[in-house]
Scaffold this motif. Structure first.
Motif, PDB file in Angstrom:
ATOM      1  N   ARG A 150       3.245  -0.010 -10.907  1.00  0.00           N
ATOM      2  CA  ARG A 150       3.696   0.187  -9.526  1.00  0.00           C
ATOM      3  C   ARG A 150       4.653  -0.923  -9.098  1.00  0.00           C
ATOM      4  O   ARG A 150       5.656  -0.664  -8.410  1.00  0.00           O
ATOM      5  CB  ARG A 150       2.490   0.262  -8.589  1.00  0.00           C
ATOM      6  CG  ARG A 150       1.677   1.536  -8.739  1.00  0.00           C
ATOM      7  CD  ARG A 150       0.732   1.741  -7.580  1.00  0.00           C
ATOM      8  NE  ARG A 150      -0.368   0.792  -7.581  1.00  0.00           N
ATOM      9  CZ  ARG A 150      -1.512   0.971  -8.217  1.00  0.00           C
ATOM     10  NH1 ARG A 150      -1.714   2.069  -8.933  1.00  0.00           N
ATOM     11  NH2 ARG A 150      -2.491   0.076  -8.146  1.00  0.00           N
ATOM     12  N   LEU A 180       0.850   3.086  -3.123  1.00  0.00           N
ATOM     13  CA  LEU A 180      -0.352   3.856  -3.446  1.00  0.00           C
ATOM     14  C   LEU A 180      -0.337   5.211  -2.752  1.00  0.00           C
ATOM     15  O   LEU A 180      -0.681   6.237  -3.357  1.00  0.00           O
ATOM     16  CB  LEU A 180      -1.605   3.086  -3.012  1.00  0.00           C
ATOM     17  CG  LEU A 180      -1.977   1.837  -3.807  1.00  0.00           C
ATOM     18  CD1 LEU A 180      -3.106   1.103  -3.112  1.00  0.00           C
ATOM     19  CD2 LEU A 180      -2.390   2.222  -5.215  1.00  0.00           C
ATOM     20  N   ASP A 181       0.062   5.235  -1.479  1.00  0.00           N
ATOM     21  CA  ASP A 181      -0.065   6.484  -0.720  1.00  0.00           C
ATOM     22  C   ASP A 181       1.058   6.717   0.267  1.00  0.00           C
ATOM     23  O   ASP A 181       0.958   7.574   1.145  1.00  0.00           O
ATOM     24  CB  ASP A 181      -1.405   6.494   0.027  1.00  0.00           C
ATOM     25  CG  ASP A 181      -1.600   5.260   0.911  1.00  0.00           C
ATOM     26  OD1 ASP A 181      -0.613   4.550   1.190  1.00  0.00           O
ATOM     27  OD2 ASP A 181      -2.756   5.005   1.317  1.00  0.00           O
ATOM     28  N   SER A 193       0.814  -1.221   0.000  1.00  0.00           N
ATOM     29  CA  SER A 193       0.000   0.000   0.000  1.00  0.00           C
ATOM     30  C   SER A 193       0.847   1.270   0.000  1.00  0.00           C
ATOM     31  O   SER A 193       0.374   2.331  -0.425  1.00  0.00           O
ATOM     32  CB  SER A 193      -0.965   0.000   1.192  1.00  0.00           C
ATOM     33  OG  SER A 193      -0.267  -0.152   2.419  1.00  0.00           O
ATOM     34  N   GLY A 234      -4.807  -2.141  -4.054  1.00  0.00           N
ATOM     35  CA  GLY A 234      -5.678  -1.081  -4.533  1.00  0.00           C
ATOM     36  C   GLY A 234      -6.672  -1.467  -5.602  1.00  0.00           C
ATOM     37  O   GLY A 234      -7.488  -0.625  -6.013  1.00  0.00           O
TER      38      GLY A 234
END
Length: 327
Positions: free
Chosen positions: A161, A24-25, A21, A54
């Motif tokens: 990613r 993602l952020d 994750s 995600g």
């Protein structure tokens, strides 16, 4: 490697689950920490699970449901989309259409392939670039195309990613593979495995032992199980059991080439002993088919030379298709 010598042995080990994750952020230190976990997994077996990816759970569930809808179609409806009629390897592959393990019976599976959609006047199509072409969609299944296109888009983003995470894991800039991935030749493959028959040929498998041809594979599997990963150190197979809301990630041949076998593609197979139908959706993360891939300089020790000559996705895939497809 003779992986058949100890086929009956199953190692009681498990693959790591890595929460990605941060890609993602998360901030850069958080991404580096995840990349270090990926490095350890890649140096070990080249197989791991990812969570925190995600991709919406509803889209995942809908994609598996669409696979079941497709493979439930009558054979003549599926054969109307025969990928043998496609120059781009798109469409339906009938049962036992491939043999991934040399010397074994044909694989006990059927498949359906989807690639990226391009307009008819796209220059890559007009010049006949390898792997580019039209998808073949079943007219009988409303909503099928829309779901798979949404899933394809989500997985292409996830593939980017993971490429960044692998680059960081090698001590490279996060965007190292960006040029390679600028016009990717990604492939979505839905697969149906019937149950293993009673008293089968001793070498019959849903999918014979093989390494994947491309860069990375992101595998969505249902709850049936059956995936096994070769553990070189133990001389045995590891069961990669389904873990809810995760993907199994494995390295393909091109990662071996990039890294001079620092990271290696790993042998794996499928034997569906669940007694029921098995569905999986591997997403193959590849790059520009004409991009020349050669060893990353930092993966060479002083005085070491590359183990593999430079090549392209197009050249390697053409060779592997000729080797494994039976028609």
């Amino acid at each position: 490697m003779n992986v058949e010598v100890r086929n009956s042995q199953i190692a009681q080990k498990s693959l790591p689950i890595i929460d990605i994750s941060a890609f993602l952020d998360g901030d850069f230190p958080a991404r580096q920490a995840v990349a270090q976990q990926i490095r350890l997994a890649c140096l070990d077996k080249g197989f791991f699970y990812i969570s925190g990816h995600g991709v919406p759970e509803t889209l995942i569930d809908d994609t598996i449901a669409q696979a079941k809808r497709f493979f439930d179609l009558p054979l003549d409806a599926k054969m109307a989309l025969d990928k043998a009629t496609s120059k781009a390897n798109r469409g339906y592959e009938p049962m036992s259409g491939q043999r991934l393990e040399a010397g074994a019976p044909p694989d006990l599976k059927e498949s359906y392939f989807v690639g990226g959609e391009l307009p008819p006047d796209d220059p890559r199509l007009l010049r006949g670039q390898f792997g580019r072409g039209a998808n073949q969609w079943p007219a009988e299944l409303p909503g099928f195309r829309e779901t798979l296109q949404a899933y394809y888009t989500a997985m292409t983003e996830l593939g980017g990613r993971i490429n960044g995470a692998v680059a960081l894991s090698l001590g490279l800039p996060e965007n190292y593979f960006a040029t390679f991935y600028q016009e990717p030749l990604n492939t979505l493959r839905m697969i149906h495995y019937p149950p293993q028959p009673a008293n089968p040929h001793p070498d019959l498998k849903g999918c014979g032992a093989h390494t994947d041809f491309g860069g990375l594979t992101l595998l969505l599997q249902d709850s049936a199980g059956g995936l096994q990963v070769w553990d070189e150190s133990a001389g045995a197979w590891i069961d990669a059991w389904p873990v809810p809301n995760t993907y199994v990630v494995n390295l393909g041949d091109f990662i071996s080439l990039w890294t001079n076998n620092t990271y290696r593609s790993t042998m794996h197979r499928v034997i569906n002993t669940s007694g029921r139908e098995r569905y999986s959706v591997p997403f193959f993360v590849n790059g520009d088919p004409d991009f020349e891939v050669s060893c990353i300089p930092s993966c060479l020790a002083p005085g070491e030379t590359p183990k593999f000559p430079p090549t392209t996705i197009a050249h390697h895939f053409q060779a592997m298709y000729s080797k494994t497809y039976l028609r």
